[in-house]
Design an enzyme around this catalytic site. Structure first.
Site, PDB file in Angstrom:
ATOM      1  N   ASN A  29       0.634  -1.136   0.144  1.00 28.82           N
ATOM      2  CA  ASN A  29      -0.014  -0.143  -0.188  1.00 28.82           C
ATOM      3  C   ASN A  29       1.077   1.388  -0.016  1.00 28.82           C
ATOM      4  OD1 ASN A  29      -1.947   2.134   0.676  1.00 28.82           O
ATOM      5  ND2 ASN A  29      -2.105   1.324   2.564  1.00 28.82           N
ATOM      6  N   LYS A  31       0.197   4.339  -0.272  1.00 30.00           N
ATOM      7  CA  LYS A  31      -0.574   5.639   0.207  1.00 30.00           C
ATOM      8  C   LYS A  31      -0.424   7.366  -0.221  1.00 30.00           C
ATOM      9  CE  LYS A  31       0.163   3.097   5.025  1.00 30.00           C
ATOM     10  NZ  LYS A  31      -0.034   3.392   6.432  1.00 30.00           N
ATOM     11  N   HIS A 114      -9.347   1.683   5.414  1.00 27.20           N
ATOM     12  CA  HIS A 114      -8.402   1.289   6.455  1.00 27.20           C
ATOM     13  C   HIS A 114      -8.149   2.295   6.978  1.00 27.20           C
ATOM     14  CE1 HIS A 114      -3.774   2.733   6.853  1.00 27.20           C
ATOM     15  NE2 HIS A 114      -3.738   0.924   6.374  1.00 27.20           N
ATOM     16  N   GLU A 186      -5.265  -4.746  11.006  1.00 27.37           N
ATOM     17  CA  GLU A 186      -4.561  -3.987  10.986  1.00 27.37           C
ATOM     18  C   GLU A 186      -4.664  -3.129  12.630  1.00 27.37           C
ATOM     19  OE1 GLU A 186      -2.315  -2.850   7.039  1.00 27.37           O
ATOM     20  OE2 GLU A 186      -3.901  -1.865   7.452  1.00 27.37           O
ATOM     21  N   GLY A 192       3.150   2.820  10.088  1.00 23.45           N
ATOM     22  CA  GLY A 192       3.846   3.802  10.660  1.00 23.45           C
ATOM     23  C   GLY A 192       4.619   4.383  11.270  1.00 23.45           C
ATOM     24  N   SER A 232       3.356  -2.187   9.765  1.00 21.93           N
ATOM     25  CA  SER A 232       5.487  -1.943  10.178  1.00 21.93           C
ATOM     26  C   SER A 232       5.827  -3.123  10.250  1.00 21.93           C
ATOM     27  CB  SER A 232       5.359  -1.492  11.434  1.00 21.93           C
ATOM     28  OG  SER A 232       5.427   0.252  12.075  1.00 21.93           O
TER      29      SER A 232
END
Ligand code: PGA
Length: 272
Positions: A29, A31, A114, A186, A192, A232
């Protein structure tokens, strides 16, 4: 060689053999990242790379770059998708992307719900369920993202929250259509942040989700839905996470931006 070293070598061999047997769904992904030039160079880099047969590889770029993916990957084994869609056909929806458009470019997957869409853009479960249905009806696989924030995790009520996100997210499709859906767990506190959930935490939550899916939708259907982990993930932690029970693959943000790192993750998942 010392006895402990021999044990480590044997353990590694067994782990690699286990990984060689399992096929993973690996989704990158991107982003809101990359320039046109960077996208071109990433695509050139992976075009000559053999991802192998057993894993399904999907890259999800920002929409303006889909034409480059279509040019380069339309007939390749590497698939691609969109990070979001609007659940209507064409029309007066300024700033949105329709499934017809995603289909037109050859997209096979769409990331739906998301946590960044839920928190920054206030998307609720009802809206998300409409997107899931629209994807299923348009032959695009929705990757329904679920996950708790740190506070919810600490309050220990996060499992009920995950169940609600799944139940409501899937509420507008029929059980017979569930084989077309992917779920990605997630935890928001791991996205992140560099702070991955431990393999034990991932395993515990995935087993819990899998049990819910089989209880709710029947064991055939519930066992069939791919269950990804995201947050991560990188070349250092992916092997241990891949061995956690009920992990069918990964949704990878930061570590999917670099072609070398993305290939390295795939190599590890191939048992190399
Ligand atoms: P990350 O992002 O791998 O950078 O944590 C994962 C995601 O948001 O899908």
């Amino acid at each position: 060689m010392e006895r402990n070293d021999i044990k480590t070598v044997i353990r590694n061999e067994i782990v690699n053999c286990l990984l060689e047997l399992q096929g993973f769904l690996v989704v990158g992904n991107w982003k809101m990242n990359k320039t046109k030039q960077e996208v071109k160079s990433f695509l050139n880099d992976i075009a000559s790379y053999d991802f192998g047969e057993k894993n399904t590889i999907v890259i999800v770029p920002p929409n303006p770059y889909l034409y480059l993916f279509e040019e380069k990957l339309r007939y390749s084994k590497v698939l691609y998708g969109v990070q979001n869609i609007y659940p209507k056909g064409n029309g007066a929806f300024t700033g949105e992307l329709s499934l017809e458009m995603a289909n037109d470019f050859g997209c096979k997957y769409a990331i739906i719900g998301h946590s960044e869409r839920r928190t920054i853009f206030s998307e609720c479960n009802v809206f998300i369920s409409k997107k899931v249905r629209a994807c299923v009806q348009n032959q695009i696989k929705p990757i329904l993202c679920i996950g708790e924030n740190l506070e919810e995790r600490k309050n220990d009520n996060y499992k009920q929250l995950l169940i609600n996100q799944i139940k409501e997210g899937l509420s507008r499709i029929d059980v017979s259509e569930l084989s077309k859906v992917v779920i990605a767990y997630e935890p928001i506190w791991a996205i992140g942040t560099g702070e991955t959930a431990t393999p034990d935490q991932v395993e515990e939550t995935h087993i819990f989700i899998r049990k819910f899916l089989t209880d709710e939708y029947g064991s055939d259907v519930g066992n069939d839905i791919p269950l990804l982990y995201g947050g991560s993930v990188n070349p250092t932690n992916v092997k241990k996470l891949a061995l956690a029970q009920s992990v069918s693959g990964f949704l990878i943000g930061g570590a999917s931006l670099n072609a070398q790192t993305f290939k390295e993750i795939n190599n590890i998942l191939n048992g190399n």
